[in-house]
Scaffold this active site. Sequence first.
Site, PDB file in Angstrom:
ATOM      1  N   GLU A 298      -9.565 146.760 -71.819  1.00 59.39           N
ATOM      2  CA  GLU A 298      -8.201 146.500 -71.348  1.00 59.39           C
ATOM      3  C   GLU A 298      -7.320 147.719 -71.587  1.00 59.39           C
ATOM      4  O   GLU A 298      -6.490 148.088 -70.749  1.00 59.39           O
ATOM      5  CB  GLU A 298      -7.627 145.273 -72.058  1.00 59.39           C
ATOM      6  CG  GLU A 298      -8.285 143.955 -71.648  1.00 59.39           C
ATOM      7  CD  GLU A 298      -7.481 142.750 -72.073  1.00 59.39           C
ATOM      8  OE1 GLU A 298      -6.362 142.917 -72.616  1.00 59.39           O
ATOM      9  OE2 GLU A 298      -7.963 141.623 -71.857  1.00 59.39           O
ATOM     10  N   GLU A 299      -7.490 148.339 -72.737  1.00 58.50           N
ATOM     11  CA  GLU A 299      -6.673 149.501 -73.062  1.00 58.50           C
ATOM     12  C   GLU A 299      -6.892 150.639 -72.069  1.00 58.50           C
ATOM     13  O   GLU A 299      -5.942 151.298 -71.632  1.00 58.50           O
ATOM     14  CB  GLU A 299      -7.024 149.973 -74.475  1.00 58.50           C
ATOM     15  CG  GLU A 299      -6.288 151.221 -74.907  1.00 58.50           C
ATOM     16  CD  GLU A 299      -6.781 151.734 -76.246  1.00 58.50           C
ATOM     17  OE1 GLU A 299      -6.322 152.817 -76.651  1.00 58.50           O
ATOM     18  OE2 GLU A 299      -7.623 151.075 -76.879  1.00 58.50           O
ATOM     19  N   ARG A 300      -8.150 150.861 -71.705  1.00 59.82           N
ATOM     20  CA  ARG A 300      -8.468 151.981 -70.816  1.00 59.82           C
ATOM     21  C   ARG A 300      -7.977 151.727 -69.396  1.00 59.82           C
ATOM     22  O   ARG A 300      -7.471 152.637 -68.735  1.00 59.82           O
ATOM     23  CB  ARG A 300      -9.979 152.238 -70.861  1.00 59.82           C
ATOM     24  CG  ARG A 300     -10.405 152.873 -72.169  1.00 59.82           C
ATOM     25  CD  ARG A 300     -11.901 152.805 -72.431  1.00 59.82           C
ATOM     26  NE  ARG A 300     -12.196 153.410 -73.729  1.00 59.82           N
ATOM     27  CZ  ARG A 300     -13.351 153.288 -74.373  1.00 59.82           C
ATOM     28  NH1 ARG A 300     -14.335 152.555 -73.843  1.00 59.82           N
ATOM     29  NH2 ARG A 300     -13.536 153.861 -75.543  1.00 59.82           N
TER      30      ARG A 300
END
Length: 448
Positions: A298-300
């Site tokens: 999700e962060e990427r």
Amino acid sequence: MSSRITKFTSKFHFTTFVRTLSSTVTAKNADSSVPRPKPLPQASLEAEHIYTSQHVELRESYSKLIQKEIEPYIDEWEAKGIFPAHELFKKLGDAGFLGISKPVEYGGMGLEYSYEIAAAEELGKCSCGAIPMAIDPSVGTYGVQSDMSTPALANFGSPLLKEKFLSPSIKGEMVACIGVSEQGGGSDVANIVTTAKKKNGYYYITGNKMWITNGIQADWMCMLANTGPPSAPPHLNKSLICVPLDSEGVQRARKIEKLGMDSSDTAQIYFDNVKVPEENLIGEEGLGFVYQMMQFQEERIWGAASIVETLFRLISDTIQYTSERKTFGKPLIHNQYIHFRLAELETEVEMLRSSIYRCVGLYQQGYDVTKLASMVKLKAGRLSREVADTCLQFWGGMGYSRETHVNRAFRDLRLLSIGAGADEIMLQIICKYMGTLPMPPKKQLPSS
């Protein structure tokens, strides 16, 4: 001779046919009797397959808040080297933007992940990368408050733990940070050495964490630490633990000075036998590495999405500047290399955005997008550097001046190829999924 005449005649009739057809279509289009393709959407994103009118409304609401509560103060915060996290997060929390996809019962909106991406794109319009990184990842990639520190907690934490840490973070009453990187283990997450030893219902944590965004102001840390024996596989001996940063033994050693992201406070933090209740464990002991890898996806994706509007703005600002700046009696933009190069870069940004939308669409359907997420993160980081460097070059001496947005973007965007997994880690992941990554030989069991 006759065959040559026939070819010439055929070519003549074909040319006449094309001209006649073109004139007919033009005439009919003037009468609006022939259906024409829809023009590409400019003011609205509803035509994009992952967005609806509700996504557009959310972006418009977020834009108003950004223009009121963030944008007017960015220069001041950048000069000070820090922004008022508690004050700003409370305003964002009151508006609901710190829990867009988080559970409703803990104060979130309960929306699907595509709404987080819509918010990420809108935050990318900020004239710095530090605030988006701290709030929700980036010009930077790192949505620390909502997309780094809290996904595992929201998905695997106990109800008690969610009430204690997730709910106040969503409301903006607490500032969160993520504690994974160490001096000897950044992108190599399996190599961290911080330990959390369990005794009499508590974890006793010893070690240090490095490059911690929000670390100076944070109230708690979502920490990855070794909870299993050193002999255990490194992917199965780690756990995620919620650590209050006002605990005895926590030392915020220093605020780290950086190349860019000036208004984001970044800290080195030491932990000396810090006592934390066993109930602060997120999910199951030993699965922290797995949870963290899930958070990374999700962060990427978020990080890649958050720089799209930033890159479009860089190109647009550069078009305006080179149109006004004259050399040798003509605008810079009239040089073919410049307007061709900007056209190439805008094409690349559009391709990046399409890749992100595809990745998000598949992710929401439950597919493993590890390979695609790594690809968009890799492409976003490299394209950010390319766009920022090219645009700064076209700005010349003004681009080298810190007073310009292109200069700040040049410095801020450099982090995207380092944070949340360096480019080289993304390439390793992609190669692994392609089956081209050399694997170490399996250890042979000793013969009896």
